[in-house]
Design an enzyme around this catalytic site. Structure first.
Site, PDB file in Angstrom:
ATOM      1  N   SER A 193      38.760 -20.601  32.375  1.00 31.64           N
ATOM      2  CA  SER A 193      37.927 -19.686  31.595  1.00 31.64           C
ATOM      3  C   SER A 193      37.092 -18.761  32.479  1.00 31.64           C
ATOM      4  O   SER A 193      37.628 -17.891  33.161  1.00 31.64           O
ATOM      5  CB  SER A 193      37.046 -20.517  30.654  1.00 31.64           C
ATOM      6  N   ASP A 240      41.591  -8.770  41.903  1.00 28.08           N
ATOM      7  CA  ASP A 240      41.953  -7.404  41.511  1.00 28.08           C
ATOM      8  C   ASP A 240      41.277  -6.359  42.391  1.00 28.08           C
ATOM      9  O   ASP A 240      41.838  -5.284  42.647  1.00 28.08           O
ATOM     10  CB  ASP A 240      41.590  -7.158  40.042  1.00 28.08           C
ATOM     11  N   LYS A 295      43.387 -20.456  30.907  1.00 22.29           N
ATOM     12  CA  LYS A 295      42.781 -20.115  29.610  1.00 22.29           C
ATOM     13  C   LYS A 295      42.361 -18.642  29.647  1.00 22.29           C
ATOM     14  O   LYS A 295      41.249 -18.310  30.010  1.00 22.29           O
ATOM     15  CB  LYS A 295      41.575 -21.003  29.328  1.00 22.29           C
TER      16      LYS A 295
END
Length: 333
Positions: free
Chosen positions: A292, A303, A317
């Site tokens: 999560s 990223d 998740k």
């Protein structure tokens, strides 16, 4: 004046038309679902008339709401009655009474230990990340909402809970009896590495309301003492609040977006960084218990190319949950 009256008349006609359309739509929905609503009313009547013992109407309503959310067949959606919501709120605040374990539904019928809380009774009893909880006090929990199962694992301080677990590494079934106690959640621990005093190590156990401020404090200390790099340990971190994840990730990426959230209508909401980029070399430790909010932080760093992820595949998740308060102290997530 004549033009104004004409305008008001047209507006009134539009309002009446909208009202008729809305009424017709609702009527169509009622007619379409008449049989289902009729069966629901009949079941309530039969329970009130035929069941062996009287059942409060509020209990039936709670059961209906649990059933509505449960029919989604989504392991992350649930209806929380007031007691369950209270327990969730206590956990977010940083302490609760139980065995000290984070669990989640890996699929609809598998209650999996994401991670035991370090130093808690579950860890001391030998419960491990990845263990599947099959029964609680002899009751099968496979088909239960995760929050219902958690409420059965928790209980008064000093009481015992018996767990049947299954280890998927070939070790089979195990029985455990664990004594419940008040568990303090160690949210953030921070210190310089024993192997290299130039490296600051931050371990986050949960993204709750106080985690971001504690990370801020640790980073200020590391910078003041000349740290040359940071290790962020998110292993066995089950997640927590979105705002906390965004705040913490903001320390480790340049100004800009942290996470994009796509809703059911394909609309996108973007959460942007809230802190100044610390600009130090970064390694993030992850494993199968990183879920999560942990995945949001790790994903943002990956990223942006501002750090290196080290470890194993995370829990997976990719969903942001909202807890919506209902009247009477209940909630839905």
């Amino acid at each position: 004046m004549t033009g104004r009256r004409r305008g008001l008349t047209i507006l009134a006609v539009i309002v009446v038309a909208i009202s008729i359309l809305t009424t017709a739509t609702l009527a169509a929905l009622v007619i379409t679902n008449y049989q289902h609503l009729g069966r629901l009313a009949k079941v309530v009547h039969l329970v009130n008339r035929e069941y062996l013992e009287p059942v409060p109407f509020s209990t039936l309503v709670d059961g209906a709401m649990k059933g509505i959310v449960g029919s989604l067949n989504d392991p992350y959606s649930s209806y929380l009655d007031p007691e369950q919501y209270k327990q969730l709120f206590e956990q977010i605040q940083g302490s609760f009474t139980g065995i000290g374990v984070y669990v989640s539904k890996r699929d609809v019928n598998k209650l999996v230990v994401v991670s035991p809380i370090k130093g808690g009774p579950a860890e001391r009893a030998g419960l491990r990340a990845g263990d599947v909880i099959v029964k609680v006090d002899g009751e099968d929990v496979a088909d239960m909402d995760v929050d219902v199962a958690v409420s059965k694992i928790k209980g008064p301080e000093g009481s015992e809970v018996h767990l049947t677990i299954f280890r998927e590494d070939g070790q089979g079934f195990h029985e455990m009896t664990i004594v419940r106690e008040e568990v303090q959640i160690p949210v953030v621990t921070a210190d310089f590495s024993e192997q290299d005093k130039r490296i600051g190590v931050i371990q986050i156990s949960q993204f709750n309301k106080i985690a971001a401020n504690e990370v801020d404090r640790a980073l200020r200390r590391f910078k003041d003492e000349g740290a040359k790099g940071i290790i962020l340990d998110l292993r066995d971190n089950p997640g927590g609040e979105l705002d906390s994840a965004v705040d913490i990730a903001s320390n480790f990426i340049p100004e800009g977006p942290v996470v994009h959230i796509v809703d059911r209508s394909e609309g996108t909401e973007t959460a942007y960084s809230t802190r100044d980029y610390i600009g130090l070399p970064l390694v993030i430790l992850i494993n199968g218990g990183s879920a999560s909010a942990s995945e949001i932080v790790a994903g943002a760093v990956k990223d942006n190319g501002t750090g290196t992820l080290v470890g194993t595949k995370t829990f997976g998740k990719g969903i942001v949950q909202m807890v919506m308060e209902l009247d009477g102290g209940a909630a839905s997530s």
